[in-house]
Design an enzyme around this catalytic site. Structure first.
Site, short mmCIF file in Angstrom:
data_model
loop_
_atom_site.label_atom_id
_atom_site.label_comp_id
_atom_site.label_asym_id
_atom_site.label_seq_id
_atom_site.Cartn_x
_atom_site.Cartn_y
_atom_site.Cartn_z
N CYS A 32 -2.15 10.81 -21.31
CA CYS A 32 -1.40 9.95 -22.25
C CYS A 32 -0.42 9.01 -21.56
O CYS A 32 0.26 8.23 -22.22
CB CYS A 32 -0.67 10.81 -23.28
SG CYS A 32 0.75 11.73 -22.62
N HIS A 69 -1.27 1.48 -4.46
CA HIS A 69 -1.56 2.91 -4.39
C HIS A 69 -0.57 3.75 -5.18
O HIS A 69 -0.48 4.96 -4.99
CB HIS A 69 -1.59 3.35 -2.92
CG HIS A 69 -2.69 2.70 -2.13
ND1 HIS A 69 -2.72 2.67 -0.75
CD2 HIS A 69 -3.81 2.04 -2.54
CE1 HIS A 69 -3.79 2.02 -0.34
NE2 HIS A 69 -4.47 1.63 -1.41
N SER A 129 0.24 -2.90 8.40
CA SER A 129 -1.01 -2.39 7.85
C SER A 129 -2.12 -2.54 8.88
O SER A 129 -2.24 -3.58 9.53
CB SER A 129 -1.40 -3.13 6.57
OG SER A 129 -2.67 -2.69 6.11
N GLN A 183 0.84 -1.20 0.00
CA GLN A 183 0.00 0.00 0.00
C GLN A 183 0.87 1.26 0.00
O GLN A 183 0.35 2.36 -0.10
CB GLN A 183 -0.90 0.00 1.24
CG GLN A 183 -1.90 -1.13 1.30
CD GLN A 183 -2.64 -1.16 2.62
OE1 GLN A 183 -2.06 -1.40 3.67
NE2 GLN A 183 -3.94 -0.91 2.58
#
Length: 255
Positions: free
Chosen positions: A138, A127, A202, A107
């Site tokens: 583009c 992420h 996390s 993450q």
């Protein structure tokens, strides 16, 4: 901080799970990088408690919001540029090199896994990455030095893409921006096929990313969570370690 004896016991418990591991997957969050000097933006006093995150649609629609986003990014440059991989990053890189990890899902946006020697092919960045920029129209890549030079030369106006005049944004996923389909698909495949799913740092509150350990567990993997604070998936885990990630991983790596 746990006492050294507790770190030793945690490392032994971790090693017992990792020793037979043949197709592991690591899932990393902000907690693996805090010892490297990278702040956890969501923690009390973190960047997101002091500045409301800029929504993706606002970034696209407003030149002022694009300028503010770049001001914030360049204000953090010293923190990101000075960071080096920590003990957790180095341990994961070694387990990957040994063939016991099949991949790392992160993450984080700090680029520290790559700096530790993890090939891009073995890393899934859910992420994005804050160490370079892309055109939203583009997809042309731009280095941050290029963006900063033009930003400052234009008196802090965000530059547009020379190729197509589209907006240039750091290569991160903002609030309101669709999750990268390819990265999500890769993470899903890794989670479904692993024998150990190792969560490091996390809180497992950000979805859909937090669903990957659930998927791995349902597919038969052992679930290990190393995080200083409790998570909502602790009851699902085979092993929960609430201790310093770097200390535990380093001790597990170097018996």
């Amino acid at each position: 901080m746990m006492a050294s004896d507790d770190i030793k016991a945690a490392a032994e418990a971790l090693r017992a799970v990792l020793t037979p591991m043949k197709a592991g997957v690591a899932f990393t969050g902000a907690g693996i990088s805090t010892e490297c000097g990278i702040p956890d933006f969501r923690s009390p006093g973190g960047l997101w408690t002091r500045n409301r995150p800029i929504d993706y649609q606002d970034f696209r629609a407003s030149a002022a919001m694009r300028a503010e986003a770049w001001r914030r990014r360049f204000a953090m440059e010293a923190v990101f540029a000075g960071a080096r991989p920590g003990r957790g990053h180095r341990a994961l890189a070694q387990w990957l090199a040994e063939g016991r990890l099949r991949g790392i899902i992160t993450q984080n946006i700090d680029g520290l896994h790559q700096a530790s020697g993890v090939p891009d092919a073995d890393l899934v960045e859910l992420h994005g990455n804050s160490t370079y920029a892309t055109c939203l129209d583009c997809a042309t890549r731009y280095e941050l030095d290029w963006v900063r030079a033009r930003f400052e030369a234009a008196e802090e106006r965000a530059p547009d893409c020379p190729a197509c005049a589209g907006p240039i944004k750091s290569a991160t996923i903002s609030f309101g921006q669709p999750m990268p389909a390819e990265a999500m698909a890769r993470a899903k495949r890794l989670s479904a096929a692993c024998d150990v799913f190792l969560v490091l740092g996390s809180s497992l509150v950000v979805w859909p990313a937090a669903g990957f350990p659930v998927q791995a567990k349902r597919a038969g993997a052992r679930l290990v969570i190393i995080n200083r604070e409790p998570t909502e998936l602790d009851d699902l885990a085979d092993l929960v370690i609430r201790a310093d990630i770097g200390a535990v991983c380093d001790a597990a790596l170097h018996r």
